[in-house]
Design an enzyme around this catalytic site. Structure first.
Site, PDB file in Angstrom:
ATOM      1  N   ASP A   1      15.039 -62.661 -44.341  1.00  0.00           N
ATOM      2  CA  ASP A   1      15.745 -61.935 -45.313  1.00  0.00           C
ATOM      3  C   ASP A   1      15.898 -60.559 -45.307  1.00  0.00           C
ATOM      4  O   ASP A   1      16.104 -59.673 -46.332  1.00  0.00           O
ATOM      5  CB  ASP A   1      15.773 -62.458 -46.725  1.00  0.00           C
ATOM      6  CG  ASP A   1      16.274 -64.094 -46.764  1.00  0.00           C
ATOM      7  OD1 ASP A   1      17.353 -64.139 -46.033  1.00  0.00           O
ATOM      8  OD2 ASP A   1      15.628 -65.055 -47.264  1.00  0.00           O
TER       9      ASP A   1
ATOM     10  N   ASP B   1      23.439 -67.456 -42.355  1.00  0.00           N
ATOM     11  CA  ASP B   1      23.051 -66.391 -42.976  1.00  0.00           C
ATOM     12  C   ASP B   1      22.432 -65.247 -41.980  1.00  0.00           C
ATOM     13  O   ASP B   1      22.527 -64.107 -42.520  1.00  0.00           O
ATOM     14  CB  ASP B   1      22.268 -66.733 -44.199  1.00  0.00           C
ATOM     15  CG  ASP B   1      22.307 -67.996 -44.791  1.00  0.00           C
ATOM     16  OD1 ASP B   1      22.790 -69.052 -43.879  1.00  0.00           O
ATOM     17  OD2 ASP B   1      22.226 -68.240 -46.036  1.00  0.00           O
TER      18      ASP B   1
HETATM   19  N1  GLY Z   1      21.142 -66.471 -47.715  1.00  0.00           N
HETATM   20  C1  GLY Z   1      20.790 -67.750 -48.700  1.00  0.00           C
HETATM   21  C2  GLY Z   1      22.253 -67.886 -49.158  1.00  0.00           C
HETATM   22  O1  GLY Z   1      23.156 -67.510 -48.987  1.00  0.00           O
HETATM   23  O2  GLY Z   1      22.190 -68.800 -50.148  1.00  0.00           O
END
Ligand code: GLY
Length: 408
Positions: free
Chosen positions: A124, A184
């Site tokens: 992330d 993601d």
């Molecule tokens: N990246 C985590 C979400 O979109 O919940």
């Protein structure tokens, strides 16, 4: 007789175009004015929440993420994937207003995230560091910020698995997945493209492009709906599992995942000009906007295959990410530009009309009605910091596109 008619038509058309320009500015101004008062209020809510939590210092809380079931503001530590969005929203306020007070506020909320630059335990990094320090560097040229973002990019690529040609997303659930990659993850490639341009180290570029290619191969179904989680064998590169974590089912299309996909591939096309990335973004746009379960106001349900549609919560965050991506996509796919802009405008108009928080309430968030994770019954029908961040980004893109006809 012919000429007066032409002149009249031209005058009328320019009147219409002025009107259009005016209403573009109206919505951007109205929403940024609201954001100014709401984000100022949010900062007082943060101070209040910190003062009320005797363990706040130990927990190292830095940023608001949502409102909890108890009605309290939920603050997170820098390691949380959402820590960068609130500072990012403050940077967008600074970009819009050019007012030093927003720069000061953004700096105050950005600084405490520095420790993340060496946190290699998650993919992330882009969400956390690029939205905060990355925007800060873009807007101020602060060398210290630049070094932090670059170090973060070096940390992120330690998660690259060369045989599978992907960046590993999560380290949790080790009993279930060998090497999980979520859709993601496409968003975090922007940090790597930036690092390539700053450092000229092509490792960043190659990793980002490989990850995007592998994701095209394995994350998409025939209709361009996405799987959320693909599990890889890191030795053979083979796909072991196709699962979901936040969607309705392994075979369903989770709305935010599809939003990350359209944004991710549009951005990859910007950075590489590889035609397959543009094609992918166009296919994803087509999936979203021809989907029979997309409501008329273009704010999707949390999953395109959620079982009780129309009695399912919407996910405003998926809509704001998509709107922002569509403005950019309209600058590359000129044939469909008007259509993309219209969809994005409609999303912003409907959000502004029907999904806004109340001024001086809702703990300072801008938008209501997002979904974090429905399967875990967590953050269902709540405000979320990333919905707000991409909302402001989309508004800025709408304004820039209206004024200059381009974005990057
Ligand atoms: N990246 C985590 C979400 O979109 O919940």
């Amino acid at each position: 007789m012919k000429y007066p008619l032409i002149i009249c038509s031209l005058v009328f058309l320019s009147f219409l175009s002025c009107k259009n320009q005016q209403s573009n500015e109206d919505i951007v101004k109205k929403d940024f004015d609201f954001a100014a008062s709401q984000l100022a209020f949010a900062m007082t809510e943060v101070n209040k929440a910190l003062a009320e939590d005797s363990a706040a210092a130990r927990k190292m809380l830095v940023s608001p993420r949502t409102i909890g079931p108890d009605g309290k503001l939920k603050l997170v530590a820098s390691r949380d994937w959402c820590s960068g969005f609130f500072p990012g929203s403050l940077w967008y306020m600074y970009e819009y207003t050019k007012d030093k007070k927003w720069e000061d506020a953004a700096r105050k909320y950005t600084g405490p995230l520095e420790r993340e630059k060496t946190n290699g335990g998650t993919h992330d990094m882009g969400f956390k560091v690029y939205c905060s320090f990355g925007n800060g560097y873009r807007l101020t040229n602060d060398e210290n910020y630049k070094n932090i973002v670059l170090e973060s990019a070096y940390t992120l690529i330690t998660r690259y698995r060369p045989n599978a040609k992907i960046i590993r997303s999560w380290d949790h659930n080790k009993d279930k997945w060998q090497c999980p990659v979520i859709i993601d993850n496409m968003m975090n490639l922007e940090l790597l493209f930036w690092a390539f341009k700053e450092s000229k180290d092509s490792t960043f570029y190659n990793i980002a492009v490989n990850h995007a290619h592998t994701t095209i191969k394995n994350h998409f179904r025939e209709d361009y709906g996405t799987y959320h989680v693909i599990d890889y064998d890191t030795i053979t590169g083979e796909v072991l599992k196709r699962n979901t974590h936040q969607g309705f089912a392994d075979g369903s299309t989770w709305a935010r995942g599809e939003a990350w996909a359209i944004y991710g591939y549009t951005m990859c096309y910007r950075e590489t000009k590889l035609p397959e990335f543009l094609e992918q973004a166009k296919h994803v746009a087509n999936f979203i906007f021809t989907n029979a379960n997309l409501p008329e106001d273009l704010i999707p349900y949390w999953d395109y295959n959620a079982p009780q549609i129309p009695d399912e919560p919407r996910d405003v965050s998926a809509a704001t990410v998509t709107a922002s991506a569509l403005y950019e996509l309209s600058t590359y796919d000129t044939e469909n530009a008007a259509k993309y802009k219209k969809w994005a405008d409609t999303i912003l108009e409907n959000l502004s009309k029907n999904y806004m928080a109340k001024q001086g309430e809702d703990r300072g968030f801008l938008l209501l009605h997002s979904v974090g994770s429905k399967p875990s019954n967590s953050e269902v029908d709540v405000p979320l910091s990333y919905a707000d961040y991409y909302f402001l980004e989309a508004l800025l893109r709408k304004q820039t596109l209206g004024q200059t006809g381009k974005l990057f």
